[in-house]
Motif scaffolding. Structure first.
Motif, PDB file in Angstrom:
ATOM      1  N   HIS A 237      17.462   3.967 -47.272  1.00  0.00           N
ATOM      2  CA  HIS A 237      17.514   3.941 -45.799  1.00  0.00           C
ATOM      3  C   HIS A 237      17.617   2.514 -45.274  1.00  0.00           C
ATOM      4  CE1 HIS A 237      15.517   8.145 -45.815  1.00  0.00           C
ATOM      5  NE2 HIS A 237      16.768   8.150 -46.223  1.00  0.00           N
ATOM      6  N   ILE A 238      16.906   1.590 -45.930  1.00  0.00           N
ATOM      7  CA  ILE A 238      17.054   0.181 -45.537  1.00  0.00           C
ATOM      8  C   ILE A 238      18.515  -0.238 -45.727  1.00  0.00           C
ATOM      9  CG2 ILE A 238      16.465  -2.186 -46.223  1.00  0.00           C
ATOM     10  CD1 ILE A 238      14.049  -1.192 -45.017  1.00  0.00           C
ATOM     11  N   ARG A 239      19.081   0.154 -46.852  1.00  0.00           N
ATOM     12  CA  ARG A 239      20.484  -0.196 -47.132  1.00  0.00           C
ATOM     13  C   ARG A 239      21.404   0.377 -46.051  1.00  0.00           C
ATOM     14  NH1 ARG A 239      24.872   2.259 -49.619  1.00  0.00           N
ATOM     15  NH2 ARG A 239      26.121   0.934 -51.005  1.00  0.00           N
ATOM     16  N   ALA A 240      21.204   1.663 -45.721  1.00  0.00           N
ATOM     17  CA  ALA A 240      22.038   2.281 -44.676  1.00  0.00           C
ATOM     18  C   ALA A 240      21.835   1.551 -43.346  1.00  0.00           C
ATOM     19  CB  ALA A 240      21.677   3.750 -44.533  1.00  0.00           C
ATOM     20  N   GLY A 241      20.596   1.129 -43.095  1.00  0.00           N
ATOM     21  CA  GLY A 241      20.298   0.415 -41.847  1.00  0.00           C
ATOM     22  C   GLY A 241      20.963  -0.956 -41.806  1.00  0.00           C
ATOM     23  N   PHE A 242      20.983  -1.654 -42.938  1.00  0.00           N
ATOM     24  CA  PHE A 242      21.646  -2.972 -42.961  1.00  0.00           C
ATOM     25  C   PHE A 242      23.152  -2.801 -42.685  1.00  0.00           C
ATOM     26  CE2 PHE A 242      18.664  -5.857 -45.733  1.00  0.00           C
ATOM     27  CZ  PHE A 242      17.604  -5.554 -44.892  1.00  0.00           C
ATOM     28  N   ILE A 243      23.722  -1.748 -43.262  1.00  0.00           N
ATOM     29  CA  ILE A 243      25.156  -1.504 -43.021  1.00  0.00           C
ATOM     30  C   ILE A 243      25.359  -1.172 -41.538  1.00  0.00           C
ATOM     31  CG2 ILE A 243      27.082   0.052 -43.547  1.00  0.00           C
ATOM     32  CD1 ILE A 243      25.824   0.317 -46.416  1.00  0.00           C
ATOM     33  N   GLY A 244      24.469  -0.338 -40.995  1.00  0.00           N
ATOM     34  CA  GLY A 244      24.557   0.012 -39.568  1.00  0.00           C
ATOM     35  C   GLY A 244      24.418  -1.224 -38.695  1.00  0.00           C
ATOM     36  N   ALA A 245      23.463  -2.103 -39.044  1.00  0.00           N
ATOM     37  CA  ALA A 245      23.249  -3.322 -38.254  1.00  0.00           C
ATOM     38  C   ALA A 245      24.484  -4.218 -38.311  1.00  0.00           C
ATOM     39  CB  ALA A 245      22.025  -4.068 -38.779  1.00  0.00           C
ATOM     40  N   ALA A 246      25.091  -4.313 -39.498  1.00  0.00           N
ATOM     41  CA  ALA A 246      26.310  -5.138 -39.617  1.00  0.00           C
ATOM     42  C   ALA A 246      27.413  -4.550 -38.748  1.00  0.00           C
ATOM     43  CB  ALA A 246      26.742  -5.209 -41.083  1.00  0.00           C
ATOM     44  N   ARG A 247      27.497  -3.220 -38.710  1.00  0.00           N
ATOM     45  CA  ARG A 247      28.535  -2.591 -37.862  1.00  0.00           C
ATOM     46  C   ARG A 247      28.293  -2.924 -36.391  1.00  0.00           C
ATOM     47  NH1 ARG A 247      29.696   3.557 -39.084  1.00  0.00           N
ATOM     48  NH2 ARG A 247      31.328   3.078 -37.560  1.00  0.00           N
ATOM     49  N   ILE A 248      27.023  -2.900 -35.980  1.00  0.00           N
ATOM     50  CA  ILE A 248      26.708  -3.209 -34.571  1.00  0.00           C
ATOM     51  C   ILE A 248      27.114  -4.658 -34.268  1.00  0.00           C
ATOM     52  CG2 ILE A 248      24.841  -3.455 -32.870  1.00  0.00           C
ATOM     53  CD1 ILE A 248      23.281  -1.312 -34.540  1.00  0.00           C
ATOM     54  N   LEU A 249      26.751  -5.568 -35.172  1.00  0.00           N
ATOM     55  CA  LEU A 249      27.061  -6.991 -34.944  1.00  0.00           C
ATOM     56  C   LEU A 249      28.569  -7.221 -34.950  1.00  0.00           C
ATOM     57  CD1 LEU A 249      24.236  -8.434 -37.235  1.00  0.00           C
ATOM     58  CD2 LEU A 249      24.396  -8.781 -34.752  1.00  0.00           C
ATOM     59  N   GLU A 250      29.251  -6.564 -35.883  1.00  0.00           N
ATOM     60  CA  GLU A 250      30.714  -6.740 -35.940  1.00  0.00           C
ATOM     61  C   GLU A 250      31.361  -6.205 -34.664  1.00  0.00           C
ATOM     62  OE1 GLU A 250      32.636  -5.528 -39.617  1.00  0.00           O
ATOM     63  OE2 GLU A 250      34.618  -5.572 -38.660  1.00  0.00           O
ATOM     64  N   ALA A 251      30.890  -5.026 -34.225  1.00  0.00           N
ATOM     65  CA  ALA A 251      31.460  -4.441 -33.001  1.00  0.00           C
ATOM     66  C   ALA A 251      31.176  -5.330 -31.787  1.00  0.00           C
ATOM     67  CB  ALA A 251      30.882  -3.046 -32.781  1.00  0.00           C
ATOM     68  N   ALA A 252      30.105  -6.109 -31.862  1.00  0.00           N
ATOM     69  CA  ALA A 252      29.751  -7.001 -30.738  1.00  0.00           C
ATOM     70  C   ALA A 252      30.497  -8.331 -30.816  1.00  0.00           C
ATOM     71  CB  ALA A 252      28.250  -7.246 -30.735  1.00  0.00           C
ATOM     72  N   GLY A 253      31.254  -8.545 -31.902  1.00  0.00           N
ATOM     73  CA  GLY A 253      32.077  -9.758 -31.980  1.00  0.00           C
ATOM     74  C   GLY A 253      31.501 -10.886 -32.821  1.00  0.00           C
ATOM     75  N   ALA A 254      30.563 -10.566 -33.736  1.00  0.00           N
ATOM     76  CA  ALA A 254      29.979 -11.636 -34.564  1.00  0.00           C
ATOM     77  C   ALA A 254      31.044 -12.281 -35.441  1.00  0.00           C
ATOM     78  CB  ALA A 254      28.869 -11.059 -35.441  1.00  0.00           C
ATOM     79  N   ARG A 255      30.933 -13.618 -35.605  1.00  0.00           N
ATOM     80  CA  ARG A 255      31.871 -14.367 -36.463  1.00  0.00           C
ATOM     81  C   ARG A 255      31.374 -14.433 -37.896  1.00  0.00           C
ATOM     82  NH1 ARG A 255      36.432 -14.306 -33.714  1.00  0.00           N
ATOM     83  NH2 ARG A 255      36.263 -15.306 -31.690  1.00  0.00           N
ATOM     84  N   LEU A 256      30.057 -14.424 -38.060  1.00  0.00           N
ATOM     85  CA  LEU A 256      29.447 -14.480 -39.394  1.00  0.00           C
ATOM     86  C   LEU A 256      28.281 -13.500 -39.392  1.00  0.00           C
ATOM     87  CD1 LEU A 256      28.827 -15.870 -42.212  1.00  0.00           C
ATOM     88  CD2 LEU A 256      27.361 -17.446 -40.941  1.00  0.00           C
ATOM     89  N   ILE A 257      28.203 -12.696 -40.434  1.00  0.00           N
ATOM     90  CA  ILE A 257      27.100 -11.724 -40.547  1.00  0.00           C
ATOM     91  C   ILE A 257      26.438 -11.946 -41.895  1.00  0.00           C
ATOM     92  CG2 ILE A 257      26.562  -9.243 -40.733  1.00  0.00           C
ATOM     93  CD1 ILE A 257      29.003  -8.808 -38.804  1.00  0.00           C
ATOM     94  N   TYR A 258      25.112 -12.048 -41.917  1.00  0.00           N
ATOM     95  CA  TYR A 258      24.443 -12.205 -43.217  1.00  0.00           C
ATOM     96  C   TYR A 258      23.154 -11.398 -43.271  1.00  0.00           C
ATOM     97  CZ  TYR A 258      21.719 -15.945 -40.887  1.00  0.00           C
ATOM     98  OH  TYR A 258      20.917 -16.664 -40.038  1.00  0.00           O
ATOM     99  N   SER A 259      22.790 -11.079 -44.507  1.00  0.00           N
ATOM    100  CA  SER A 259      21.607 -10.231 -44.728  1.00  0.00           C
ATOM    101  C   SER A 259      20.427 -11.104 -45.156  1.00  0.00           C
ATOM    102  CB  SER A 259      21.909  -9.197 -45.811  1.00  0.00           C
ATOM    103  OG  SER A 259      21.882  -9.831 -47.084  1.00  0.00           O
ATOM    104  N   PRO A 260      19.220 -10.528 -45.183  1.00  0.00           N
ATOM    105  CA  PRO A 260      18.041 -11.314 -45.577  1.00  0.00           C
ATOM    106  C   PRO A 260      17.791 -11.289 -47.092  1.00  0.00           C
ATOM    107  CG  PRO A 260      17.351  -9.186 -44.786  1.00  0.00           C
ATOM    108  CD  PRO A 260      18.850  -9.190 -44.698  1.00  0.00           C
ATOM    109  N   HIS A 261      18.850 -11.178 -47.889  1.00  0.00           N
ATOM    110  CA  HIS A 261      18.659 -11.171 -49.343  1.00  0.00           C
ATOM    111  C   HIS A 261      18.349 -12.576 -49.865  1.00  0.00           C
ATOM    112  CE1 HIS A 261      20.415  -7.147 -49.179  1.00  0.00           C
ATOM    113  NE2 HIS A 261      19.900  -6.984 -50.386  1.00  0.00           N
ATOM    114  N   ALA A 262      17.734 -12.634 -51.053  1.00  0.00           N
ATOM    115  CA  ALA A 262      17.472 -13.937 -51.675  1.00  0.00           C
ATOM    116  C   ALA A 262      18.801 -14.612 -52.022  1.00  0.00           C
ATOM    117  CB  ALA A 262      16.621 -13.764 -52.922  1.00  0.00           C
ATOM    118  N   LYS A 263      19.772 -13.814 -52.485  1.00  0.00           N
ATOM    119  CA  LYS A 263      21.131 -14.349 -52.669  1.00  0.00           C
ATOM    120  C   LYS A 263      21.813 -14.315 -51.305  1.00  0.00           C
ATOM    121  CE  LYS A 263      21.969 -13.884 -57.461  1.00  0.00           C
ATOM    122  NZ  LYS A 263      21.702 -12.738 -58.354  1.00  0.00           N
ATOM    123  N   PHE A 264      22.758 -15.215 -51.072  1.00  0.00           N
ATOM    124  CA  PHE A 264      23.390 -15.259 -49.758  1.00  0.00           C
ATOM    125  C   PHE A 264      24.496 -14.210 -49.697  1.00  0.00           C
ATOM    126  CE2 PHE A 264      26.290 -17.514 -46.642  1.00  0.00           C
ATOM    127  CZ  PHE A 264      25.542 -17.123 -45.545  1.00  0.00           C
TER     128      PHE A 264
END
Ligand SMILES: Cc1cc2nc3c(=O)[nH]c(=O)nc-3n(C[C@H](O)[C@H](O)[C@H](O)COP(=O)(O)OP(=O)(O)OC[C@H]3O[C@@H](n4cnc5c(N)ncnc54)[C@H](O)[C@@H]3O)c2cc1C
Length: 649
Positions: free
Chosen positions: A525-552
């Motif tokens: 569910h966290i994974r699905a939520g991160f994908i959902g959050a990225a979709r929201i940010l992309e739809a809002a026009g984000a230029r760079l999207i990143y997750s809180p993983h230890a790897k970038f």
């Protein structure tokens, strides 16, 4: 705390490796990070508990450690900077969860202090000027009177009361008001100090040090989840973000089915009504900040659910100061228990003792007879009482029950955390994400991914520490490049209702130790939520999207990578302990209500199966995770069960 020369040297070298001086950024040592970190560590000589960081520092500078990590027989302090960086990354990416956890503990501690410490002699930090953060706004209501008459015993003290309420947060504050209004002689014991509007200057350092559990550094034993909770008069309600959801009907039905029928009754609805009325829950102060405008834009363009947040505020400014809400509302708008229920309790005669931590509840012949406590300065306090209400929050409540000799097998089990983290987006326009209404909107688009389990989308003010909490560190310059973009950054918080759980046990000194591992079910569910959050940010026009993983893990929509490649990167980086930065603001379930001693710690009215007149009324009482921000549910349970206790004798 006194550290050996080896430990001091290792700590200073580690801090310098995270943040050397470069391109106008000050180094860790220039900011005083090693000294501040050493000072923040609890002294094992005083607590009797071993400090894992000290053991790590002993090992860190050994030649053998260098040999195994970067194939050089030279101590860490003798290595060039790139080899030191590789050594840190070796821990970050280790196959061993304990090593990853140790790296995350260091990344957070060093990173938090680097962005949180003020400059020399209290001047604004030179780190803040690198990304345009104005620093704390200062007290807004200097000289405002403090409504509570709080006592801090200055000698050994013996007191008598009908009911001793232990903890003054969402549960304890509400219970104290109901009991005192019913004519009970109530004493409230609170481990933390008393602070009010005139003290709230918005400084992260002062805020965490004075108002938070373990000064904001608390975490699960393996450091996979940071634990945020209040430790002050009013508990979490002083620092929380004012989101005020009632317990959803489907959760009420679920909880009723565990053998607590009143959850589905009108009686519980009346308690929800009563606490929402006293806390002034409304939707009148929901001006959307630039930070949340991004979320609204993304949700709207996707056609996803978006609604106004219910909030417990009166006269909320909804502007610049609101971003500092997590360090106490400086204008007195937040209706914490310190402003409401504790005041009511006091007006009905309750006494409130601050900086007084309960050590154990004395139980004689199966019933409560007294509560034994100690003040911060070491004075013994005994409250002889006919009943005790334990409301220390879901980490310290089970610890207190265990220290008091209770042995029910469910004490400390069923720990739910609503694991949460931020997916960040960088935009062309300036956002200044540390400003504006704390949480004005939310989305329930994905709350039912699997039955009643899924994620909520909410945002939070990105004050520097909150931003640093999820910033991946691979090199100093990469980290600083992201930090430098903070004024243009917004983040979508992904908050999961966890089905599976962890536990709280006590160490040999009686201090709580928290274990939690994200299950596959909840990680999905966290994974699905991160994908959902990225979709929201992309739809809002984000230029760079990143997750809180230890790897970038990142992508730049339309320029580099796609949502699919981002998802693949996140999967490769992993969802295990120390691979993704997770936090909990909602700690629940460790002394749950239930139908029998075989399944729970207390009966449906909150009385422990093992001891008469020993009650639990806080987040520990939840039969499972609430799925929504829990303050209102906690207060309503305390309201209902304190009413039952008041009517009993
Ligand atoms: C930063 C932050 C933001 C949040 N935002 C929201 C939000 O917007 N909406 C929402 O619904 N929830 C929010 N929460 C969660 C919510 O505040 C908590 O779930 C709630 O306050 C927990 O209530 P409680 O009674 O269980 O414990 P607490 O409110 O944590 O109170 C427990 C108190 O007991 C004291 N204590 C502990 N041990 C002892 C002892 N041995 N003796 C004496 N006193 C002791 C502690 O110092 C503390 O003050 C947030 C939490 C945090 C930390």
């Amino acid at each position: 705390m006194n550290m050996t020369a080896v430990q001091t040297r290792a700590l200073a070298e580690i801090c310098q490796t995270f943040f050397p001086a470069e391109e106008g950024w000050p180094s860790s040592s220039e900011m005083g990070v090693p000294e501040a970190l050493a000072a923040a560590l609890p002294d094992p000589a005083l607590t009797g508990r071993s400090e894992p960081l000290l053991q790590l520092l002993d090992l860190w500078n050994s030649r053998l450690h260098s040999l195994f990590t970067v194939a050089r027989l030279v101590p860490f302090s003798g290595l060039p900077h790139d080899a030191r960086t590789r050594m840190l990354l070796d821990w970050a990416d280790s196959a061993l969860a304990t090593r990853r956890g140790a790296f995350q503990a260091l990344r957070k501690a060093v990173g938090y202090l680097y962005v949180m410490l003020p400059g020399k002699n209290g001047a604004p930090s030179p780190v803040w000027s690198k990304f345009g953060f104005p620093g704390p706004l200062g007290a807004q209501r200097n000289g405002a009177s403090r409504p509570l008459r709080v006592t801090i015993p200055d000698r050994d003290t013996d007191l008598t009361a009908d009911v001793c309420v232990i903890g003054s947060g969402a549960g304890g504050g509400t219970a104290a008001a109901v009991l005192a209004a019913a004519g009970k002689d109530v004493i409230v014991l609170e481990a933390g100090g008393y602070y009010d509007d005139a003290d709230f200057d918005g400084a992260e350092l002062a805020g965490f040090t004075r108002l938070y559990l373990e000064q904001g550094f608390a975490a699960t034993a393996n450091h996979s989840v940071g634990l945020l909770a209040g430790e002050c008069v009013g508990g979490g309600t002083v620092v929380n973000y004012c989101t005020s959801f009632r317990t959803p009907d489907e959760i009420r039905r679920e909880w009723a089915a565990t053998g607590i029928p009143w959850f589905a009754s009108e009686e519980y609805s009346r308690s929800l009504d009563a606490v929402c009325a006293r806390l002034s829950v409304n939707r009148d102060y929901n001006r959307v900040s630039a930070r949340e405008e991004v979320m609204r834009r993304g949700l709207t363009s996707l056609g996803w659910h978006c609604d106004a947040m219910p909030r417990n505020v009166i006269g909320c400014d909804q502007g610049q100061v609101c971003g500092y809400c997590g360090y106490g509302c400086p204008i007195g708008a937040k209706q914490s228990t310190a402003k409401t229920f504790l005041l009511d309790a006091q007006n009905s005669g309750a006494r409130i003792l601050a900086e007084t931590r309960a050590a154990r509840v004395r139980i004689d012949a199966g019933a409560v007879t007294a509560v034994e406590a100690r003040t911060k300065s070491g004075h013994r306090v005994t409250v002889r009482c006919k009943a005790a209400v334990v409301a220390c929050g879901a980490i310290h409540t089970p610890a207190l029950l265990l220290r008091s000799g209770l042995r029910n097998e469910h004490i400390g089990k069923h720990l739910h955390l609503h694991p949460v983290s931020n997916v960040c987006g960088v935009f062309d326009q300036e956002i200044r994400p540390w400003e504006g209404t704390m949480q004005a909107i939310y989305s329930d688009q994905h709350t039912r991914i699997d039955g009643n389990y899924g994620v909520k989308y909410e945002t939070t003010s990105l004050q520097p520490v909150i931003a640093a909490a999820v910033l991946p560190w691979r090199t100093p310059s990469q980290y600083r490049a992201l930090l430098g973009k903070l004024p243009h950054t917004s983040a979508i918080g992904v908050l999961a209702r966890d089905r599976d759980s962890g536990s709280v046990k006590v160490d040999r000194t009686g201090w709580p130790v928290t274990q939690y591992a994200l299950s596959k079910f909840d990680a999905a569910h966290i994974r699905a939520g991160f994908i959902g959050a990225a979709r929201i940010l992309e739809a809002a026009g984000a230029r760079l999207i990143y997750s809180p993983h230890a790897k970038f893990c990142s992508y730049q929509p339309g320029v580099r990578g796609t949502l699919d490649s981002f998802t693949w990167e996140m999967d490769a980086a992993g969802w295990g302990a120390g691979q993704v930065a997770l936090f909990s603001f909602h700690i629940m379930g460790t002394a749950r209500l239930g139908a029998s001693a075989a399944s729970s710690v207390t009966n449906p009215h909150g009385e422990c199966w093992e001891a008469r007149n020993l009650h639990v009324m806080d987040g520990s009482s939840f039969p499972s995770a609430s799925g929504v921000n829990p303050m209102i549910s906690i207060a309503a349970i305390a309201h209902r069960n304190a009413g039952v206790l008041a009517a009993k004798s």
